[in-house]
Design an enzyme around this catalytic site. Structure first.
Site, PDB file in Angstrom:
ATOM      1  N   ASN A 187      45.424  40.412  41.534  1.00 39.96           N
ATOM      2  CA  ASN A 187      45.928  39.427  42.502  1.00 39.96           C
ATOM      3  C   ASN A 187      44.784  38.613  43.136  1.00 39.96           C
ATOM      4  O   ASN A 187      44.991  37.927  44.129  1.00 39.96           O
ATOM      5  CB  ASN A 187      46.765  40.111  43.596  1.00 39.96           C
ATOM      6  CG  ASN A 187      45.945  41.091  44.445  1.00 39.96           C
ATOM      7  OD1 ASN A 187      44.743  41.256  44.226  1.00 39.96           O
ATOM      8  ND2 ASN A 187      46.595  41.737  45.396  1.00 39.96           N
ATOM      9  N   HIS A 212      41.989  39.882  44.495  1.00 43.33           N
ATOM     10  CA  HIS A 212      41.249  40.503  45.606  1.00 43.33           C
ATOM     11  C   HIS A 212      39.815  40.819  45.196  1.00 43.33           C
ATOM     12  O   HIS A 212      39.506  41.050  44.026  1.00 43.33           O
ATOM     13  CB  HIS A 212      41.983  41.715  46.187  1.00 43.33           C
ATOM     14  CG  HIS A 212      41.962  42.980  45.386  1.00 43.33           C
ATOM     15  ND1 HIS A 212      43.113  43.665  45.060  1.00 43.33           N
ATOM     16  CD2 HIS A 212      40.950  43.722  44.885  1.00 43.33           C
ATOM     17  CE1 HIS A 212      42.797  44.760  44.400  1.00 43.33           C
ATOM     18  NE2 HIS A 212      41.485  44.815  44.262  1.00 43.33           N
ATOM     19  N   GLU A 264      42.644  41.547  50.398  1.00 43.56           N
ATOM     20  CA  GLU A 264      43.866  41.144  49.714  1.00 43.56           C
ATOM     21  C   GLU A 264      44.209  39.680  50.030  1.00 43.56           C
ATOM     22  O   GLU A 264      43.648  39.105  50.974  1.00 43.56           O
ATOM     23  CB  GLU A 264      45.020  42.065  50.164  1.00 43.56           C
ATOM     24  CG  GLU A 264      44.815  43.545  49.816  1.00 43.56           C
ATOM     25  CD  GLU A 264      45.103  43.880  48.349  1.00 43.56           C
ATOM     26  OE1 GLU A 264      44.947  42.996  47.485  1.00 43.56           O
ATOM     27  OE2 GLU A 264      45.470  45.042  48.081  1.00 43.56           O
TER      28      GLU A 264
HETATM   29  C1  GLP Z   1      39.915  48.043  43.210  1.00 42.19           C
HETATM   30  C2  GLP Z   1      38.581  47.840  43.951  1.00 42.19           C
HETATM   31  C3  GLP Z   1      37.943  46.519  43.626  1.00 42.19           C
HETATM   32  C4  GLP Z   1      38.002  46.309  42.120  1.00 42.19           C
HETATM   33  C5  GLP Z   1      39.426  46.167  41.664  1.00 42.19           C
HETATM   34  C6  GLP Z   1      39.579  45.988  40.160  1.00 42.19           C
HETATM   35  O1  GLP Z   1      41.043  47.865  43.966  1.00 42.19           O
HETATM   36  N1  GLP Z   1      38.662  47.968  45.372  1.00 42.19           N
HETATM   37  O2  GLP Z   1      36.613  46.511  44.103  1.00 42.19           O
HETATM   38  O3  GLP Z   1      37.292  45.152  41.756  1.00 42.19           O
HETATM   39  O4  GLP Z   1      40.178  47.283  42.073  1.00 42.19           O
HETATM   40  O5  GLP Z   1      39.508  47.211  39.506  1.00 42.19           O
HETATM   41  P1  GLP Z   1      39.330  47.403  37.972  1.00 42.19           P
HETATM   42  O6  GLP Z   1      37.919  47.070  37.658  1.00 42.19           O
HETATM   43  O7  GLP Z   1      39.633  48.857  37.725  1.00 42.19           O
HETATM   44  O8  GLP Z   1      40.285  46.498  37.313  1.00 42.19           O
END
Ligand code: GLP
Length: 239
Positions: free
Chosen positions: A134, A136, A141
């Site tokens: 999304n 973030h 968020e």
């Molecule tokens: C989590 C973390 C973020 C991260 C995101 C994506 O929620 N707080 O810092 O960038 O998810 O995660 P992934 O790399 O597992 O897709």
């Protein structure tokens, strides 16, 4: 903002490693670190480099972006455990130089203040980021003000669902976290964002569109002068 498109996850990690390594080699740098599945390959390369070339982290300081609220520090999925498992236990870093928000603190407001003061007194040389589907960054968020500093955030349903793959059931996923704010993130000298896979394609397309909006937290990065985004072909597929 510079986009670098690589063939696959492995190539993304190799490119990110080159950039991180330059900063680590300075010896006394401050690194802003991230969790999630995306940076794991980069951490593996840093560990391998430490073992092979004896690259030292003795004088390196680190600050992590975020930590869940409501699970113990020792929980397998806490970001504290994640960082030890994937990086800190395998390099010669002095654990006194490692900083993560304490999501298990009794007084969370006080903890936000403590962490924020640390960030104000230290300049991050390079901030590593992943991106949520999304848009973030950290746990900022959609809708988060760009002038936000370390605070307690409520995770969106989308983020809880995305992160449920790491937990036995969705009911076990924390619903809150302490995160660096967007303002904190933008204070780093250099920012390196990694994204791979089709799941990130929509967020990367919107980021590439160059519209700065609080609906897409990562778009705040357009206000920073040194941002490198490394993506694989799948994450870039809607651009
Ligand atoms: C989590 C973390 C973020 C991260 C995101 C994506 O929620 N707080 O810092 O960038 O998810 O995660 P992934 O790399 O597992 O897709």
């Amino acid at each position: 903002m510079k986009f670098i498109v690589k063939e696959n996850y492995e190539e993304v990690c190799k490119e990110a490693f080159k950039i991180m390594k330059e900063v680590v080699d300075k010896g006394n740098s401050t690194l802003g670190l991230a969790t999630g599945s995306t940076p794991i390959g980069l951490y593996n390369l840093l560990v391998e480099d430490h073992k092979t070339n004896h690259t030292s982290y003795k004088n390196i300081k680190t600050f992590n972006l975020d930590e869940y609220v409501g699970i113990a520090k020792s929980h397998y999925e806490s970001y504290d455990s994640f960082m030890k498992r994937n990086l800190f236990s395998h390099i010669d870093i002095n654990m006194d130089n490692v900083n993560l928000p304490r999501g298990y603190a009794e007084d969370l407001e006080q903890e936000c203040k403590r962490y924020n003061e640390l960030l104000e007194n230290n300049t991050v040389d390079i901030q590593l980021l992943g991106i949520g589907a999304n848009g973030h960054i950290g746990f900022n968020e959609p809708g988060t003000p760009f002038d936000s500093v370390t605070y307690i955030t409520n995770l969106t349903e989308k983020t809880i669902k995305d992160n449920s793959r790491f937990f036995d059931s969705i009911s076990e996923v924390p619903t809150k976290a302490i995160t660096m704010g967007i303002k904190n993130i933008l204070q780093a000298k250099k920012i390196l964002l990694l994204a791979t896979g089709k799941n990130k394609a929509e967020a990367i397309k919107r980021l590439h569109d160059n519209v700065i909006t609080e609906d897409l937290p990562a778009s705040a990065l357009h206000m920073h002068k040194d941002v490198i985004v490394i993506v694989d072909k799948d994450a870039y597929s809607l651009v």
